[in-house]
Every structure is written in C-alpha cells, then in structure tokens.
Scaffold this active site. Sequence first.
Site, PDB file in Angstrom:
ATOM      1  N   PRO A  41       0.813  -1.413   0.092  1.00 23.85           N
ATOM      2  CA  PRO A  41       0.144  -0.087   0.183  1.00 23.85           C
ATOM      3  C   PRO A  41       0.818   1.254   0.039  1.00 23.85           C
ATOM      4  O   PRO A  41       0.995   1.909   1.093  1.00 23.85           O
ATOM      5  CB  PRO A  41      -0.997  -0.139   1.158  1.00 23.85           C
ATOM      6  CG  PRO A  41      -0.118  -1.074   1.982  1.00 23.85           C
ATOM      7  CD  PRO A  41       0.679  -1.830   1.538  1.00 23.85           C
ATOM      8  N   CYS A  42       1.446   1.607  -1.118  1.00 22.40           N
ATOM      9  CA  CYS A  42       2.364   2.733  -1.161  1.00 22.40           C
ATOM     10  C   CYS A  42       1.530   4.212  -1.340  1.00 22.40           C
ATOM     11  O   CYS A  42       1.990   5.145  -1.077  1.00 22.40           O
ATOM     12  CB  CYS A  42       3.272   2.852  -2.506  1.00 22.40           C
ATOM     13  SG  CYS A  42       2.260   2.252  -3.999  1.00 22.40           S
TER      14      CYS A  42
END
Length: 287
Positions: free
Chosen positions: A246-247
């Site tokens: 989850p950048c």
Amino acid sequence: MNQQQQLNFDRIAKAIEYLRDNFREQPDLDLVAEKVHLSPFHFQRMFTDWAGVSPKKFLQYLNLEYAKTILTKEGATLFDAAAEAGLSGTSRLHDLFVKIEGMTPGEFKNGGEKLSINYSFAETPFGKVLVASTEKGICHMAFVEDEAAGFELLQQQFPKAGYHQVVDMIQQNALYIFNQDWSRLQEIKLHLKGSPFQLKVWETLLKIPMGKLATYGQVAREISQPNASRAVGTAIGSNPVAFLIPCHRVIQATGAIGGYMWGPTRKAAIIAWEGARGSAYAEASMD
C-alpha cells in the site's frame, strides 16, 4: 472490465477529481452530478454503491484536514496498530496476510531468465489491473489504461521471462483483496525483484493498516534510517505491486497526497475509499 463498468469508473474518477479540487467550496450533489452528466439520483446511487458512503460523506475523506488528523492521531504508534490487530471488524486487514519473498540474485540480475510468468487482466473498484505471477507468488500488479501498453511494461521488468496469459489461483487469491468480504483471503505471497533496501521499505508499508496513513519520514524512521526520506520515497515510487503493497498510504508530512505511479486522482480515491469503508466497518462492529 466491460464498457459500462469502465464508463462508471471514469465518472467516479471525474467526480472525485472535482471534489478533490473544490472541497473547500463544499459543492452540493446537484453540481457534482452535473459535472459527470448524471441526474442527482443516479449519481448518488452509483457513487454510494462504489464508495459505501454518500458523496457528501466521502468528501470529508478527501479533505486535507482529514489526512492531517489521521497522521497526528496515531503518532509514534502508527505502525503498532497493525501488530495489535485481531480478527474482527476493521482489524481484518489484508496486510497481515501478505508476505514478501525476494528473488534470488540470479533472478534479479538476469531479467527473469527461466521464470515462467502467468498474467491476466481484472477489474477493480479503481480501474483495470494487470496482475502477474510466478510459481512463488505475485511479481507484478499495476493499474492499466491500455492492455498492450501494460503488458509491455511488465515485459520490461522481466525481458527474458516466458509469458502465458492465464488466470491462476495465486492471482485469484490476490484479487480477493478488492472484495468486501475478506474471509476468503488466504496468505498472499509476493515474489519481487528489488534491492535489500527496497524490500525493507516495501515490507514496512505492509504494516500501515487500512484507513491509516504515514509520511515518508515515518517510514524512514521505522526502518531505522531517519535521514533517508528521499531514498524511501524513491523505493516507494518503484513499488511493483499496486494496492497489495500500500504505497498509496504514504503522503507528505503536510497532509498533501503527493505523487503516485498510477495517478494522484486514483491515489486520493483509494485513500478516501479505505477511510470511508474503515469507518463504516467500525460503526457496524459497534452496533
């Protein structure tokens, strides 16, 4: 994604972009519906089906002050929240099920020679994705506007690999992440090509719970390199697996969304969608 689904997503994205650019004016339902060429009734229904909340409620999750609040509320314990997660309500986080295995030095250097890669295209709430897997796990997931261009980018990552357009169980299990019911989700294995530093950063991103946010500086401190915010940003920007790593949950210290490989509007949409759904799950678990 069929033509109608793509049209609906494009309208949602256009509405989100308008809301994001004009949230200070608090635009009403009629005005936003007009911008996407829908009646207020149909827009309200389409948006609520997608986001799980009304456009008015969703607007608060796009607000800069919301991001700032999330950043400061958890403080130094931001990453601790994932470790404390149980198995109900908002704490059934997909992050707890994702494991990274780095490729061997040989696989890393030789462009994927001898790797057999399956790939397919699938629809998600945020547009079409290309997902690819080896026998060890997911090696690539990216949002794509054009299938041919998306596949070309995959080939650039592994120019010597063999490719097969087929859906396998590794891909299917990873795509369950986009479902509302995560009870079917098993442990997801990722098989990634990256330097030790990149792998360390990507593993750290998995600790940020859904509905929470972190800054580049917080991630740098988490890996015990507090002065490496710029290098952390570069590693985050080269994340090869959209959404699963989850950048999108990493933003600037000011609360500004910042850059995203797959577009700032999509990043804002994912952040707000997760925040809205996390809030809805929390409210449901209290009933």
